[in-house]
Design a protein around this motif. Structure first.
Motif, short mmCIF file in Angstrom:
data_model
loop_
_atom_site.label_atom_id
_atom_site.label_comp_id
_atom_site.label_asym_id
_atom_site.label_seq_id
_atom_site.Cartn_x
_atom_site.Cartn_y
_atom_site.Cartn_z
N ILE A 27 0.88 -1.18 0.00
CA ILE A 27 0.00 0.00 0.00
C ILE A 27 0.91 1.22 0.00
O ILE A 27 1.79 1.35 0.86
CB ILE A 27 -0.88 0.05 1.27
N ILE A 28 0.75 2.08 -0.98
CA ILE A 28 1.54 3.31 -1.04
C ILE A 28 0.80 4.34 -0.19
O ILE A 28 -0.31 4.75 -0.54
CB ILE A 28 1.66 3.83 -2.50
N LEU A 29 1.40 4.74 0.92
CA LEU A 29 0.73 5.65 1.85
C LEU A 29 0.93 7.10 1.44
O LEU A 29 2.03 7.49 1.01
CB LEU A 29 1.27 5.44 3.27
N THR A 30 -0.09 7.92 1.61
CA THR A 30 0.06 9.36 1.36
C THR A 30 0.81 9.97 2.56
O THR A 30 0.88 9.34 3.64
CB THR A 30 -1.31 10.05 1.24
N ALA A 31 1.31 11.21 2.39
CA ALA A 31 2.02 11.88 3.48
C ALA A 31 1.08 12.05 4.68
O ALA A 31 1.49 11.87 5.84
CB ALA A 31 2.53 13.23 3.00
N LEU A 52 -0.55 7.63 10.90
CA LEU A 52 -0.14 6.36 11.49
C LEU A 52 0.99 6.55 12.51
O LEU A 52 0.96 5.98 13.60
CB LEU A 52 0.32 5.38 10.39
N SER A 53 1.99 7.38 12.13
CA SER A 53 3.16 7.46 13.01
C SER A 53 3.01 8.50 14.11
O SER A 53 3.45 8.27 15.24
CB SER A 53 4.42 7.72 12.19
N ARG A 54 2.37 9.63 13.81
CA ARG A 54 2.30 10.68 14.84
C ARG A 54 1.02 10.62 15.66
O ARG A 54 1.05 10.84 16.86
CB ARG A 54 2.39 12.07 14.17
N ASN A 75 7.38 4.43 4.24
CA ASN A 75 6.25 5.18 3.67
C ASN A 75 5.27 4.26 2.92
O ASN A 75 4.45 4.72 2.15
CB ASN A 75 6.75 6.31 2.77
N GLN A 76 5.41 2.95 3.16
CA GLN A 76 4.48 1.98 2.57
C GLN A 76 3.96 1.05 3.66
O GLN A 76 4.37 1.16 4.81
CB GLN A 76 5.20 1.13 1.52
N ALA A 77 3.08 0.17 3.26
CA ALA A 77 2.65 -0.88 4.19
C ALA A 77 2.56 -2.16 3.40
O ALA A 77 2.16 -2.16 2.23
CB ALA A 77 1.31 -0.54 4.81
N GLN A 78 2.95 -3.24 4.03
CA GLN A 78 2.88 -4.55 3.36
C GLN A 78 1.55 -5.21 3.72
O GLN A 78 1.18 -5.24 4.91
CB GLN A 78 4.04 -5.42 3.81
N ILE A 79 0.86 -5.73 2.72
CA ILE A 79 -0.39 -6.43 2.99
C ILE A 79 -0.05 -7.85 3.45
O ILE A 79 0.66 -8.58 2.75
CB ILE A 79 -1.28 -6.48 1.74
#
Ligand code: SAM
Length: 251
Positions: free
Chosen positions: A16-20, A26-28, A55-59
């Motif tokens: 999954i390509i995460l937006t800024a 997710l992180s803050r 900056n991505q997520a693995q399914i």
């Protein structure tokens, strides 16, 4: 586990390509760290377990979740109230279970929606869908004149009228034997289900409907209904109407 709504276009192979904005969330906000897991929802009824990787997520795997959707596809057509009142309309109606929201510009609408508003309402719908653990995120259409919305009529259509001797919506919903319309945009998606009936509910602005609007709606097949003897605010009326529909259909 924390949930995040992801646009279908962000899924690429098993990533999954995460937006800024999503990375920040997710992180803050959620304070997830590298390798932490969360639930990714595509807004079409599919959920996956995902692992944060930069900056991505693995399914990792699909998740079969209990169906939290109503067995009725409700479209709310609501005239835009003053100020930020529509934010609440979007939030509450998403929680109760609508599949679509049509912001209406009616004869007595005071607000001219700015372009940023639509984006804001869509963000609120995503947040509310995540919070209420829905499978889908309701579609929010561009604001349309009421006359245009009438052409979006469903299997059964109701216009809420604050005064007069219209039957109560609760009583009209007792006979629920109208059939589903059969239009499912995505055969793989569980919702909207073509077997489910579809209902449209129209709510007027602070100043109410004009007589011409009510007449036109009736001529287009909308049944005038009451929500009780008290006059509800334009923000409260959708919640009451949708709660009645949900209570009548929820199994
Ligand atoms: N000033 C308006 C009047 O006197 O008719 C009242 C408008 S009300 C604040 C806004 C909208 O909420 C109405 O147009 C109607 O769609 C809905 N509404 C409010 N109370 C209602 C009720 N008791 N029954 C049906 N609809 C209601």
């Amino acid at each position: 586990m924390q949930r995040l709504a992801i646009a279908p276009s962000q899924f690429q192979n098993q990533q999954i390509i995460l937006t800024a904005e999503q990375q920040h969330y997710l992180s803050r906000v959620l304070r997830l760290r590298e390798g932490d897991r969360f639930i990714a929802m595509d807004g079409l009824g599919h959920w996956w377990l995902a692992k944060l990787e930069g900056n991505q997520a693995q399914i990792l795997e699909p998740i079969l979740q209990p169906n939290t959707e109503l067995p009725v596809a409700i479209t709310l057509m609501a005239a835009l109230p003053k100020g930020n009142g529509f934010d609440e309309v979007v939030r509450y109606s998403t929680e109760v279970g609508v599949v679509a929201i049509v912001p209406l510009v009616s004869d007595r609408t005071l607000l001219n929606p700015s372009t940023g508003k639509l984006e804001r309402w869509r963000r609120i719908a995503i947040e509310a869908a995540e919070q209420s653990e829905r499978q889908i995120v309701p579609t929010i259409l561009d604001p349309v004149p009421f006359a245009t919305a009438l052409s979006l009529a469903k299997d059964k259509n109701y216009i809420c009228v604050a005064r007069g001797d219209s039957p109560h919506l609760r009583d009209c919903l007792q006979n629920k034997d109208f059939a589903g319309s059969g239009d499912s945009p995505n055969p793989e998606s569980r919702i909207p289900n073509p077997q489910h009936p579809s209902i449209a509910i129209a709510i007027g602005p602070e100043g109410g409907w004009t007589a011409a609007e009510t007449e036109k709606a009736i001529a287009s097949g909308f049944q005038p209904v009451s929500l009780g003897r008290r006059i509800l605010r334009a923000v409260t009326a959708p919640l009451v109407a949708l709660s009645l529909v949900a209570a009548a259909f929820e199994d």
